[in-house]
Design an enzyme around this catalytic site. Structure first.
Site, short mmCIF file in Angstrom:
data_model
loop_
_atom_site.label_atom_id
_atom_site.label_comp_id
_atom_site.label_asym_id
_atom_site.label_seq_id
_atom_site.Cartn_x
_atom_site.Cartn_y
_atom_site.Cartn_z
N ILE A 138 -18.32 -7.19 6.45
CA ILE A 138 -16.95 -6.72 6.21
C ILE A 138 -16.85 -6.28 4.76
O ILE A 138 -16.99 -7.10 3.84
CB ILE A 138 -15.91 -7.81 6.52
N ASN B 276 -13.07 -1.95 5.36
CA ASN B 276 -11.66 -2.28 5.17
C ASN B 276 -11.14 -1.91 3.79
O ASN B 276 -9.93 -1.87 3.58
CB ASN B 276 -11.43 -3.77 5.42
N TYR C 240 -3.20 9.03 -0.57
CA TYR C 240 -3.55 8.02 0.43
C TYR C 240 -3.63 8.62 1.83
O TYR C 240 -4.63 8.49 2.54
CB TYR C 240 -2.53 6.89 0.39
N LYS D 194 -7.05 9.21 4.07
CA LYS D 194 -7.21 8.46 5.32
C LYS D 194 -7.39 9.40 6.52
O LYS D 194 -8.08 9.06 7.49
CB LYS D 194 -6.02 7.53 5.53
N VAL E 221 1.22 -4.52 7.73
CA VAL E 221 1.00 -5.82 7.10
C VAL E 221 1.47 -5.76 5.65
O VAL E 221 1.12 -4.84 4.90
CB VAL E 221 -0.49 -6.21 7.15
N THR F 229 0.69 -6.57 2.67
CA THR F 229 -0.40 -7.00 1.79
C THR F 229 0.01 -6.81 0.33
O THR F 229 1.04 -6.20 0.01
CB THR F 229 -1.65 -6.17 2.07
#
Length: 301
Positions: free
Chosen positions: A42, A124, A195, A199, A228, A230
């Site tokens: 990961i 990730n 971003y 992506k 999420v 984060t």
């Protein structure tokens, strides 16, 4: 998805009627028993979603975990949490800059020398930067950083880890990129030129990887991890969006395990899927998705 989203991403988010926010029985990794040996790397595992993915594979009985990130201190905490979940798992912590060719190559070499195999590689690592800027207001550094981490980093990981995945006899051979619904947004409160576009490039790259390597058994998945809250989101996304970030850090982990535990979901290789979608409902859509070639970038003409 709310008024902060544009119609394209909202349509994708609503592809299924479900809207999961946390682990549920069909993707509960504690109900899975992965084959032995089973090794997962990961990249971007030091916190948040990456930590949740590491926890999920520990719950599912992975025999080996390679946890990589620039932040080694965070990796140590995640490793301790995974060991508590699964005392039998062997864990290697590796400092890695996903934007560095030599660093990613060294991570792949370390994985091979330590375990001699790799079943799943999860990319990730991500960079957001300030979210509201237009093209003319976007700092060049933010655009370059987002491209390097989100797109180039995925390329480097694929370049050096695909050979190891393919060489693992009887392995899961799964490359999973943690993407985002933002890849489909070109307007709205959280659309920006660094971003979102980087992506989108990541997603297109994963589609290309599928076309190049699926005949050799590689499965290339891109997933939306859910909304999420984060540390990255808190720092970069307008506060008005925070109320929509209702999902647990473990949701994406359970979805990754569900995707890679066996070959039954390889039909999703080269496609985009959201961890918010109910797994059983998604499986039921298989024939429709394949017939209409859905969940991929297309240009309508």
């Amino acid at each position: 998805m709310g008024t902060w989203d544009d119609t394209g991403a909202a349509g994708i988010a609503g592809f299924l009627s479900s809207n999961a926010h946390d682990i549920y029985p069909s993707i509960d990794p504690s109900k899975v028993q992965l084959p032995k040996p089973y090794v997962v790397c990961i990249v971007g595992a030091s916190r948040g979603i990456g930590a949740g993915i590491a926890h999920a594979y520990a719950h599912a009985g992975a025999s080996g975990l390679v946890l990589a990130s620039r932040r080694v201190s965070g990796l140590e905490q995640v490793a301790a949490e995974c060991t508590k979940i699964n005392p039998k798992v062997r864990i290697e912590i590796v400092a890695c800059d996903i934007t560095s060719d030599s660093s990613v190559q060294a991570l792949a070499s370390k994985t091979k020398s330590t375990f001699g195999r790799l079943d799943v590689c999860v990319v990730n690592s991500g960079y957001t930067g300030p979210i509201e800027a237009k093209v003319t207001e976007t700092p060049a550094g933010d655009f370059i950083n987002a491209s390097n981490v989100n797109y180039v980093g995925t390329f480097l990981t694929a370049k050096y880890f695909i050979p190891l995945l393919l060489a693992t006899e009887g392995g899961a051979k799964a490359l999973i990129a943690v993407g985002t619904l933002a890849a489909f947004m070109v307007k709205g409160m959280i659309a920006n030129p660094h971003y979102n576009v980087s992506k989108a490039a990541q997603l297109r790259l994963m589609e290309t990887i599928h076309e190049e390597y699926s005949s050799e058994g590689l499965a290339a998945y891109t997933i939306h991890p859910g909304g999420v809250l984060t540390e990255m989101v808190k720092a970069a996304v307008p506060e008005a969006v925070h109320a929509y970030c209702l999902d647990s850090t473990e949701l994406a982990g359970g979805f990754c395990v569900w995707l890679s535990k066996d070959q039954s979901h390889e039909w999703l290789s080269g496609r985009f899927a959201s961890a918010n979608w109910d797994a059983d409902e998604l499986d039921a859509k298989k024939d429709v998705v394949l017939k209409k070639n859905l969940l991929r970038f297309t240009v309508d003409v």
